[in-house]
Write a protein that holds these residues in place. Sequence first.
Motif, PDB file in Angstrom:
ATOM      1  N   PHE A   1      16.043   0.279 -10.434  1.00 19.87           N
ATOM      2  CA  PHE A   1      15.096  -0.724  -9.976  1.00 19.87           C
ATOM      3  C   PHE A   1      15.669  -1.490  -8.780  1.00 19.87           C
ATOM      4  CE2 PHE A   1      13.954  -0.385 -14.535  1.00 19.87           C
ATOM      5  CZ  PHE A   1      12.632   0.027 -14.377  1.00 19.87           C
ATOM      6  N   ARG A   2      14.834  -1.779  -7.811  1.00 16.57           N
ATOM      7  CA  ARG A   2      15.239  -2.609  -6.680  1.00 16.57           C
ATOM      8  C   ARG A   2      15.351  -4.060  -7.145  1.00 16.57           C
ATOM      9  NH1 ARG A   2      12.017  -3.391  -0.888  1.00 16.57           N
ATOM     10  NH2 ARG A   2      12.654  -5.567  -0.529  1.00 16.57           N
ATOM     11  N   VAL A   3      16.431  -4.717  -6.774  1.00 11.53           N
ATOM     12  CA  VAL A   3      16.640  -6.134  -7.083  1.00 11.53           C
ATOM     13  C   VAL A   3      16.995  -6.852  -5.789  1.00 11.53           C
ATOM     14  CG1 VAL A   3      17.913  -7.821  -8.454  1.00 11.53           C
ATOM     15  CG2 VAL A   3      17.444  -5.544  -9.408  1.00 11.53           C
ATOM     16  N   ASP A   4      16.136  -7.770  -5.357  1.00  8.19           N
ATOM     17  CA  ASP A   4      16.405  -8.591  -4.189  1.00  8.19           C
ATOM     18  C   ASP A   4      17.014  -9.910  -4.641  1.00  8.19           C
ATOM     19  OD1 ASP A   4      15.105  -6.630  -2.758  1.00  8.19           O
ATOM     20  OD2 ASP A   4      13.386  -7.863  -2.187  1.00  8.19           O
TER      21      ASP A   4
ATOM     22  N   ARG B   1       0.841  -1.194   0.000  1.00 13.84           N
ATOM     23  CA  ARG B   1       0.000   0.000   0.000  1.00 13.84           C
ATOM     24  C   ARG B   1       0.881   1.251   0.000  1.00 13.84           C
ATOM     25  NH1 ARG B   1      -5.252   0.392   1.226  1.00 13.84           N
ATOM     26  NH2 ARG B   1      -5.281  -1.561   2.413  1.00 13.84           N
ATOM     27  N   ALA B   2       0.593   2.158  -0.925  1.00 11.51           N
ATOM     28  CA  ALA B   2       1.370   3.395  -1.036  1.00 11.51           C
ATOM     29  C   ALA B   2       0.491   4.465  -1.658  1.00 11.51           C
ATOM     30  CB  ALA B   2       2.627   3.175  -1.880  1.00 11.51           C
ATOM     31  N   ARG B   3       0.898   5.694  -1.505  1.00 12.77           N
ATOM     32  CA  ARG B   3       0.107   6.806  -2.045  1.00 12.77           C
ATOM     33  C   ARG B   3       0.098   6.802  -3.570  1.00 12.77           C
ATOM     34  NH1 ARG B   3       0.913  12.509   0.732  1.00 12.77           N
ATOM     35  NH2 ARG B   3       0.049  11.177   2.376  1.00 12.77           N
ATOM     36  N   ALA B   4       1.220   6.469  -4.180  1.00 13.64           N
ATOM     37  CA  ALA B   4       1.326   6.496  -5.641  1.00 13.64           C
ATOM     38  C   ALA B   4       1.587   5.092  -6.177  1.00 13.64           C
ATOM     39  CB  ALA B   4       2.448   7.443  -6.068  1.00 13.64           C
ATOM     40  N   ALA B   5       1.027   4.802  -7.329  1.00 20.52           N
ATOM     41  CA  ALA B   5       1.245   3.506  -7.972  1.00 20.52           C
ATOM     42  C   ALA B   5       2.581   3.512  -8.698  1.00 20.52           C
ATOM     43  CB  ALA B   5       0.121   3.218  -8.966  1.00 20.52           C
ATOM     44  N   ARG B   6       3.355   2.433  -8.518  1.00 23.15           N
ATOM     45  CA  ARG B   6       4.610   2.305  -9.254  1.00 23.15           C
ATOM     46  C   ARG B   6       5.094   0.861  -9.186  1.00 23.15           C
ATOM     47  NH1 ARG B   6       9.993   3.178  -6.094  1.00 23.15           N
ATOM     48  NH2 ARG B   6       9.356   2.732  -3.941  1.00 23.15           N
ATOM     49  N   PHE B   7       5.928   0.497 -10.158  1.00 18.27           N
ATOM     50  CA  PHE B   7       6.668  -0.754 -10.098  1.00 18.27           C
ATOM     51  C   PHE B   7       7.951  -0.491  -9.337  1.00 18.27           C
ATOM     52  CE2 PHE B   7      10.054  -3.444 -11.931  1.00 18.27           C
ATOM     53  CZ  PHE B   7       9.566  -4.690 -11.537  1.00 18.27           C
ATOM     54  N   VAL B   8       8.202  -1.290  -8.297  1.00 17.77           N
ATOM     55  CA  VAL B   8       9.355  -1.058  -7.428  1.00 17.77           C
ATOM     56  C   VAL B   8      10.558  -1.869  -7.883  1.00 17.77           C
ATOM     57  CG1 VAL B   8      10.221  -1.237  -5.056  1.00 17.77           C
ATOM     58  CG2 VAL B   8       7.831  -0.585  -5.483  1.00 17.77           C
TER      59      VAL B   8
ATOM     60  N   ALA C   1      13.462   6.298 -20.573  1.00 13.73           N
ATOM     61  CA  ALA C   1      13.370   6.327 -19.113  1.00 13.73           C
ATOM     62  C   ALA C   1      13.270   4.898 -18.617  1.00 13.73           C
ATOM     63  CB  ALA C   1      12.168   7.144 -18.662  1.00 13.73           C
ATOM     64  N   ALA C   2      13.532   4.723 -17.338  1.00 10.54           N
ATOM     65  CA  ALA C   2      13.425   3.401 -16.721  1.00 10.54           C
ATOM     66  C   ALA C   2      11.983   3.161 -16.297  1.00 10.54           C
ATOM     67  CB  ALA C   2      14.360   3.312 -15.511  1.00 10.54           C
ATOM     68  N   VAL C   3      11.297   2.257 -16.996  1.00  8.22           N
ATOM     69  CA  VAL C   3       9.893   1.971 -16.697  1.00  8.22           C
ATOM     70  C   VAL C   3       9.615   0.478 -16.860  1.00  8.22           C
ATOM     71  CG1 VAL C   3       9.047   4.255 -17.354  1.00  8.22           C
ATOM     72  CG2 VAL C   3       9.159   2.442 -19.074  1.00  8.22           C
ATOM     73  N   TYR C   4       8.585   0.032 -16.162  1.00 10.25           N
ATOM     74  CA  TYR C   4       8.065  -1.324 -16.304  1.00 10.25           C
ATOM     75  C   TYR C   4       7.343  -1.438 -17.642  1.00 10.25           C
ATOM     76  CZ  TYR C   4       4.531  -5.025 -15.327  1.00 10.25           C
ATOM     77  OH  TYR C   4       3.691  -6.119 -15.366  1.00 10.25           O
ATOM     78  N   SER C   5       7.626  -2.501 -18.399  1.00  5.72           N
ATOM     79  CA  SER C   5       6.886  -2.770 -19.630  1.00  5.72           C
ATOM     80  C   SER C   5       5.784  -3.787 -19.370  1.00  5.72           C
ATOM     81  CB  SER C   5       7.810  -3.282 -20.724  1.00  5.72           C
ATOM     82  OG  SER C   5       7.063  -3.734 -21.846  1.00  5.72           O
ATOM     83  N   HIS C   6       6.165  -5.006 -18.983  1.00  5.28           N
ATOM     84  CA  HIS C   6       5.150  -6.009 -18.635  1.00  5.28           C
ATOM     85  C   HIS C   6       5.799  -7.180 -17.909  1.00  5.28           C
ATOM     86  CE1 HIS C   6       6.454  -7.937 -22.510  1.00  5.28           C
ATOM     87  NE2 HIS C   6       6.183  -9.052 -21.842  1.00  5.28           N
TER      88      HIS C   6
END
Length: 356
Positions: A120-123, A69-76, A229-234
């Motif tokens: 991008f975060r990578v675990d 849950r967060a205020r803004a939608a994003r791929f982390v 830019a760095a963005v999620y595609s799918h």
Amino acid sequence: MQLATAQPARHPDPTTKATALAYLIFDRPDLERAARFLDEFGLRTVSRTDDALFLRGTAATPFCYVVRRARAARFVGFGLQVRDRAALDALARLPGASAVESSAWPGGGWRVRLTDPSGFRVDAVCGQTPVIEWPHRAPLPFNSVDTVVRVNGTQRPPVCAPDVIRLGHLVLELADYQATCAWYTQHFGFIPSDVQVLPDGSPAVAFMRLDLGDTPADHHTLALAQGFAAVYSHSAFEVVDADAVGMGQRMLQQGGWKHAWGIGRHILGSQVFDYWHDAEGDKHEHYCDGDLFTADRPPGIHAISREAMAQWGPAMPKSFTKPRMTLPAILALWRNLRRSPDVSLKKLKTLAKLFA
């Protein structure tokens, strides 16, 4: 075809070799709406709190999808499974990496949190407690002109959301394409399966697989595409057969969700595919029947175009690759044109023309 610029290439001595794509991490302002899409898509909730949602497929992994849950939608970011604690220790020595830490997420285990060159975060994760595989229906028997396997029987798959078996792959768009591709090959041992190139020979998309040696690996677990830019595609999720892909389309249509592209069959990777937008507009793919390669297969080089994306099915719509030109996107475009060696107006115009 000769490449004008360096392409992603297997690293001779990677820090470690990832063994699986473990999970995706998304931030969403509305967990309930996110959960409704994912349930109708075929994922199942395994843990839920006021602030987070964890989902899985039928495979024996504790979870493959995290919604915070967060205020803004994003791929982390996402998680990559590695073999053992020694691999985590090696990754923890990289610049900017966290120490090895225990995970409070389902399945427990250990992780190291990193950030790739695109932000991008990578675990890196290991030691998760496996869970029991859930049952899913068997693939439907298929009569062909040469082989009859079903007599006095019918095809009646259940009318319900298809069972997602597992998380299959992730596609990201990048400004810093070369540095990010090199980071994944150097530190996680990814191997390029196929590279799509622009007319001048410069690389535009790298489909990269895991190095599992003689064990067949998906054609791509991670695909990286040149953008501004760095963005999620799918992201893509495997289902049992083409009827499951088709049933997914029916159920998501009935749920009122927005279709993105499909049904068709890809050229690179060969998957039968169907793409849908979630509540925030991010694309999620059902697929089946993907290619599997061992580590010794050399990479292929191919020209990029809209026509090169599918063998059959509807043509890829222009909206599929059209960027969302929000104020942050415009600012990222301006910033990356000035600072990134991989972004130029000429390259962006070429990409736009190829997918117009």
